[in-house]
Design a protein around this motif. Structure first.
Motif, PDB file in Angstrom:
ATOM      1  N   GLN A   3       0.815  -1.219   0.000  1.00 36.50           N
ATOM      2  CA  GLN A   3       0.000   0.000   0.000  1.00 36.50           C
ATOM      3  C   GLN A   3       0.852   1.273   0.000  1.00 36.50           C
ATOM      4  N   ALA A   4       2.132   1.136   0.161  1.00 37.09           N
ATOM      5  CA  ALA A   4       2.977   2.280   0.511  1.00 37.09           C
ATOM      6  C   ALA A   4       3.415   3.106  -0.692  1.00 37.09           C
ATOM      7  N   ALA A   5       3.412   4.421  -0.491  1.00 34.43           N
ATOM      8  CA  ALA A   5       4.005   5.355  -1.441  1.00 34.43           C
ATOM      9  C   ALA A   5       5.372   5.778  -0.894  1.00 34.43           C
ATOM     10  N   ILE A   6       6.401   5.581  -1.711  1.00 30.84           N
ATOM     11  CA  ILE A   6       7.781   5.866  -1.310  1.00 30.84           C
ATOM     12  C   ILE A   6       8.283   7.078  -2.087  1.00 30.84           C
ATOM     13  N   SER A   7       9.013   7.953  -1.406  1.00 28.07           N
ATOM     14  CA  SER A   7       9.674   9.068  -2.080  1.00 28.07           C
ATOM     15  C   SER A   7      11.157   9.036  -1.757  1.00 28.07           C
ATOM     16  N   ALA A  13      25.538  -2.272  -1.374  1.00 34.48           N
ATOM     17  CA  ALA A  13      24.591  -3.380  -1.470  1.00 34.48           C
ATOM     18  C   ALA A  13      23.153  -2.946  -1.225  1.00 34.48           C
ATOM     19  N   ARG A  14      22.955  -1.798  -0.585  1.00 38.37           N
ATOM     20  CA  ARG A  14      21.587  -1.361  -0.304  1.00 38.37           C
ATOM     21  C   ARG A  14      20.823  -0.968  -1.568  1.00 38.37           C
ATOM     22  N   TRP A  15      21.544  -0.747  -2.672  1.00 36.26           N
ATOM     23  CA  TRP A  15      20.874  -0.371  -3.923  1.00 36.26           C
ATOM     24  C   TRP A  15      19.925  -1.468  -4.394  1.00 36.26           C
ATOM     25  N   ASP A  16      20.382  -2.715  -4.323  1.00 32.61           N
ATOM     26  CA  ASP A  16      19.520  -3.837  -4.704  1.00 32.61           C
ATOM     27  C   ASP A  16      18.332  -3.966  -3.753  1.00 32.61           C
ATOM     28  N   ALA A  17      18.595  -3.743  -2.457  1.00 29.54           N
ATOM     29  CA  ALA A  17      17.511  -3.817  -1.477  1.00 29.54           C
ATOM     30  C   ALA A  17      16.478  -2.722  -1.728  1.00 29.54           C
ATOM     31  N   LEU A  18      16.965  -1.543  -2.099  1.00 23.05           N
ATOM     32  CA  LEU A  18      16.052  -0.451  -2.415  1.00 23.05           C
ATOM     33  C   LEU A  18      15.212  -0.793  -3.652  1.00 23.05           C
ATOM     34  N   ARG A  36       9.909  -2.289  -5.885  1.00 20.13           N
ATOM     35  CA  ARG A  36       9.068  -3.241  -6.616  1.00 20.13           C
ATOM     36  C   ARG A  36       7.890  -3.729  -5.762  1.00 20.13           C
ATOM     37  N   ASP A  37       8.098  -3.804  -4.457  1.00 15.64           N
ATOM     38  CA  ASP A  37       7.056  -4.301  -3.567  1.00 15.64           C
ATOM     39  C   ASP A  37       6.092  -3.212  -3.095  1.00 15.64           C
ATOM     40  N   SER A  38       6.407  -1.959  -3.405  1.00 14.71           N
ATOM     41  CA  SER A  38       5.582  -0.848  -2.932  1.00 14.71           C
ATOM     42  C   SER A  38       4.432  -0.579  -3.900  1.00 14.71           C
ATOM     43  N   ASN A  39       3.572   0.354  -3.520  1.00 12.29           N
ATOM     44  CA  ASN A  39       2.460   0.747  -4.384  1.00 12.29           C
ATOM     45  C   ASN A  39       2.924   1.704  -5.468  1.00 12.29           C
ATOM     46  N   ARG A  40       3.777   2.682  -5.095  1.00  6.55           N
ATOM     47  CA  ARG A  40       4.310   3.606  -6.095  1.00  6.55           C
ATOM     48  C   ARG A  40       5.548   4.303  -5.565  1.00  6.55           C
ATOM     49  N   ILE A  41       6.324   4.826  -6.489  1.00 10.19           N
ATOM     50  CA  ILE A  41       7.572   5.508  -6.164  1.00 10.19           C
ATOM     51  C   ILE A  41       7.548   6.906  -6.769  1.00 10.19           C
ATOM     52  N   ARG A  42       7.967   7.884  -5.973  1.00  6.35           N
ATOM     53  CA  ARG A  42       8.087   9.259  -6.427  1.00  6.35           C
ATOM     54  C   ARG A  42       9.405   9.826  -5.922  1.00  6.35           C
ATOM     55  N   GLY A  43       9.747  11.008  -6.395  1.00  9.59           N
ATOM     56  CA  GLY A  43      10.954  11.673  -5.921  1.00  9.59           C
ATOM     57  C   GLY A  43      10.670  13.133  -5.643  1.00  9.59           C
ATOM     58  N   GLY A  56       0.279  12.796   5.679  1.00  5.29           N
ATOM     59  CA  GLY A  56      -0.398  11.604   5.180  1.00  5.29           C
ATOM     60  C   GLY A  56      -0.318  11.368   3.692  1.00  5.29           C
ATOM     61  N   GLY A  57       0.519  12.105   2.966  1.00  5.36           N
ATOM     62  CA  GLY A  57       0.577  11.996   1.512  1.00  5.36           C
ATOM     63  C   GLY A  57       1.519  10.940   0.976  1.00  5.36           C
ATOM     64  N   VAL A  58       2.590  10.625   1.691  1.00  2.96           N
ATOM     65  CA  VAL A  58       3.467   9.514   1.355  1.00  2.96           C
ATOM     66  C   VAL A  58       3.755   8.745   2.639  1.00  2.96           C
ATOM     67  N   ASP A  59       4.355   7.576   2.494  1.00  2.36           N
ATOM     68  CA  ASP A  59       4.529   6.695   3.647  1.00  2.36           C
ATOM     69  C   ASP A  59       5.980   6.433   4.032  1.00  2.36           C
ATOM     70  N   LEU A  60       6.913   6.719   3.121  1.00  5.56           N
ATOM     71  CA  LEU A  60       8.326   6.457   3.406  1.00  5.56           C
ATOM     72  C   LEU A  60       9.180   7.425   2.610  1.00  5.56           C
ATOM     73  N   VAL A  61      10.199   7.977   3.268  1.00  4.05           N
ATOM     74  CA  VAL A  61      11.171   8.854   2.611  1.00  4.05           C
ATOM     75  C   VAL A  61      12.556   8.265   2.828  1.00  4.05           C
ATOM     76  N   ILE A  62      13.316   8.165   1.746  1.00  8.29           N
ATOM     77  CA  ILE A  62      14.678   7.620   1.805  1.00  8.29           C
ATOM     78  C   ILE A  62      15.626   8.620   1.176  1.00  8.29           C
ATOM     79  N   GLU A  63      16.653   9.026   1.917  1.00  5.75           N
ATOM     80  CA  GLU A  63      17.661   9.935   1.382  1.00  5.75           C
ATOM     81  C   GLU A  63      19.028   9.565   1.928  1.00  5.75           C
TER      82      GLU A  63
END
Length: 258
Positions: A152-156, A167-172, A177-184, A197-204
């Motif tokens: 269900q998650a939206a990732i940015s 190695a975290r690149w492959d994990a990312l 792939r397992d998320s609902n959508r990806i944005r930046g 409440g607009g996105v669920d995860l931020v990675i930087e």
């Protein structure tokens, strides 16, 4: 940890952010020349004048606190009350005429982030929070989404250059792939979206604590989790961020840990 009374500090930080917005909007309309700092990042007169405006207000309101700013460095002792200031985070966006820049003001007390104001004048949002007081967007309280599963998650994502090299690149990639959508969405913007409440995860990766200190308080007070990429709380040395709603943050941390 008990904190000093944060209400006057929050009022001062909001006043300082508003003063910086006046400076920034003046130069946004007029245009500025761009210089390069020693690390090849851009700086303008808007950055410098906005920080001076912020420092004047914060120093008057809380003279016992030190200030660590992006443009003028550390003034005072960093071990007690310490303001963290980025007057114009997103200068590259500012000079390219895109609205994804902001003023970031946070207060740290004995190593703990206790207050944050994030003001994005052209984008049209100001968010603030202090320890125990919730997170607020222009006077309305906000909370992170109740998202419970990665499907269900939206990732940015923001700056992820460092992640591409280990190695975290492959994990990312698998996470995406397992998320609902990806944005930046990047910069302040995806943290504002997370807190309301607009996105669920931020990675930087490749960030500076001055970029994200205020946002860490806002996300936390909105019910989210804000750590570095290893799961540790943010410090002055933090260079990466994993921020999210609790369930999604926990799963992402397990996947990305090296």
């Amino acid at each position: 940890m008990s904190h000093p009374d944060l209400a006057p500090a929050l009022a001062a930080a909001r006043e300082a952010a508003a003063a910086a917005a006046e400076v920034i909007l003046h130069y946004w309309r007029r245009g500025v020349d761009v210089e390069l700092k020693s690390d090849d990042t851009p700086v303008t007169v808007a950055d410098r004048e906005a920080e001076l405006a912020i420092r004047a207000i914060l120093t008057r309101a809380l003279p016992e606190a030190a200030i660590y700013g992006e443009e003028f460095g550390l003034d005072g002792d960093r071990d007690g009350l310490l303001w963290l200031v980025d007057p114009l985070d997103g200068t590259k966006s500012f000079v390219r005429r895109t609205p994804f820049f902001s003023t970031q003001i946070a207060l740290m007390y004995r190593g703990e982030l206790v207050l944050g104001v994030s003001s994005a004048p052209v984008y049209g949002e100001t968010m603030w929070a202090h320890a125990g007081g919730g997170a607020w967007l222009d006077g309305n309280r906000v909370q992170v989404a109740p998202t419970a599963t990665m499907a269900q998650a939206a990732i940015s994502t923001g700056n992820v250059k460092t992640l591409t090299a280990d190695a975290r690149w492959d994990a990312l990639g698998q996470l995406i792939r397992d998320s609902n959508r990806i944005r930046g969405y990047g910069d302040f913007c995806h943290y504002h979206l997370l807190a309301r409440g607009g996105v669920d995860l931020v990675i930087e990766s490749d960030v500076n604590i001055l970029d994200v200190a205020a946002l860490a308080v806002i996300v936390r007070e909105a019910g989210g989790v804000f750590t570095d990429l290893e799961g540790a709380p943010p410090t002055l040395d933090t260079r990466g961020v994993l921020a999210g709603v609790p369930a999604i943050h926990a799963e992402a941390l397990l996947r990305l840990r090296r």
